[in-house]
Design an enzyme around this catalytic site. Sequence first.
Site, PDB file in Angstrom:
ATOM      1  N   SER A   1       0.830  -1.205   0.000  1.00  0.00           N
ATOM      2  CA  SER A   1       0.000   0.000   0.000  1.00  0.00           C
ATOM      3  C   SER A   1       0.865   1.255   0.000  1.00  0.00           C
ATOM      4  O   SER A   1       0.628   2.195  -0.762  1.00  0.00           O
ATOM      5  CB  SER A   1      -0.943  -0.002   1.196  1.00  0.00           C
ATOM      6  OG  SER A   1      -0.249  -0.244   2.402  1.00  0.00           O
ATOM      7  N   ASP A 129      -9.869  -5.228   1.272  1.00  0.00           N
ATOM      8  CA  ASP A 129      -8.640  -4.463   1.494  1.00  0.00           C
ATOM      9  C   ASP A 129      -8.948  -3.229   2.324  1.00  0.00           C
ATOM     10  O   ASP A 129      -9.922  -2.508   2.048  1.00  0.00           O
ATOM     11  CB  ASP A 129      -8.029  -4.060   0.153  1.00  0.00           C
ATOM     12  CG  ASP A 129      -6.907  -3.047   0.304  1.00  0.00           C
ATOM     13  OD1 ASP A 129      -6.168  -3.139   1.304  1.00  0.00           O
ATOM     14  OD2 ASP A 129      -6.780  -2.173  -0.570  1.00  0.00           O
ATOM     15  N   HIS A 164      -5.875  -7.194   2.476  1.00  0.00           N
ATOM     16  CA  HIS A 164      -4.729  -6.338   2.154  1.00  0.00           C
ATOM     17  C   HIS A 164      -3.579  -7.148   1.561  1.00  0.00           C
ATOM     18  O   HIS A 164      -2.764  -6.615   0.816  1.00  0.00           O
ATOM     19  CB  HIS A 164      -4.276  -5.610   3.424  1.00  0.00           C
ATOM     20  CG  HIS A 164      -3.487  -4.367   3.185  1.00  0.00           C
ATOM     21  ND1 HIS A 164      -3.994  -3.278   2.498  1.00  0.00           N
ATOM     22  CD2 HIS A 164      -2.222  -4.025   3.549  1.00  0.00           C
ATOM     23  CE1 HIS A 164      -3.075  -2.318   2.453  1.00  0.00           C
ATOM     24  NE2 HIS A 164      -2.000  -2.746   3.072  1.00  0.00           N
TER      25      HIS A 164
END
Length: 446
Positions: A1, A129, A164
């Site tokens: 991320s 996510d 995620h």
Amino acid sequence: SYGGQTQWFAAMDAPPHLKSIIPRVSPPDAFINEPISHGCFLLPVSEWMQWMGRRTFQFGESYEVYEERKDYFDAVPLASAVQAAGSSSKWWEEWMDHPNFDDFWRASSYQHAWPQMQVAALNITGWWDMNFPGAPLNFGGLRRYGTTAQIRDSQQLIIGPWTHSVNRKRALDGIDFGAQAVVNLDDYRVRFHDRWLKGVRNGIDQDPRVQVFVIGANEWRSGNEWPLPGTKLTPFYLHSKGSANSAAGDGALSIDKPRREPSDGYRYDPADPVGSFWSLSHGPVDDAPVTRRRDTLCYTSAVLRAPLDVVGPVRCVLYASSSALDTDWHVRLVDVHPNGEARFLCHGALRARFRESLERPVLLQPETVYPFEIDMDACGVRFLPGHRIRLEVMSSWFPRYDRNTNSGAWNNFRDNRLVVAHNRIFHDTKRPSHLLLPVLDTVRWS
């Protein structure tokens, strides 16, 4: 991320040698998701502050963060979490001084630069996510504002049945999504860079621009736009006889518009918030324990007689009031299985003062009914026969998000005055609270 977001920051300046990027689970701009979602603070970021702020190399893998509940999550006010954790952080203190979307947060934003970007992007995310909104927003932004036809056409979006940590498991929280849930994503990424970085004509630009996994059907769907072609935004209206409190209440959800119906009320006490622990590895968790509380309103459809495909962005419109000057709205969409499990799909949050603008908050007039429009990220699910659709409404989701103290203080992050709020949801002819579901017309339902 973090790596995905830095790719977008690099693309802001349109460097001539940056031809293609593959941002995975990238967050969008601040105040849309992380660290603040429409005014509600993502509380486990305080753990990120610990991990990044000091003694970094004494911690293990980054995915150990957000995996267990920390005592300092309970700190009131929120700003004191850093001291409660026995730490210190200059940037945490700066964050706590900016509860509204102002120039401080704009300085770390990038989506305003979509029209200047000149890069092909393969956006990858999962339905569960933590940073979900980033991928579809960036895909849509470059598809619309890309500087050339080639840039607009080189955007792609992949959404899988993942958290995620994308593309690692075929099963989450006891739900098996089948053999197609994990794909050869690495080879696809190489093909993407080969095409847009090296100019290799390998046919990837002939692939659908959007590829999403539909859970329940356990298969991939594709199209060239998001939402997928054939999607119809369909209102499902809230109903009750005035007692939608908990899953045992009389709350209902249907395509029929409400008429004369009483409102539903509950007591939100910041000292006793709705507790539902969340971690980066959680996906379709069972919400049943949450729905036993009377400060959780549940609106549940009749049992479906045919499959219903819901794929795309989800929204909720609540007509609501509060006895307080400010409060929070949390709405959750779940798939109720025949055995009673309520499997979480997606969620939306809104701090009431930001109902008109993230930049200029306006407090509530107590007991005044307002319309609140709440984005709920998105889902890709086939509701199977025998299942039911449920919308949960509450005023907290702790400790994933901080608690609104309800006091109306200018800076909620530094406020320690806890005020009990009596909140009401209205669903009648003039105030038809409803859920907007993106229904695919490829599957008939009743």
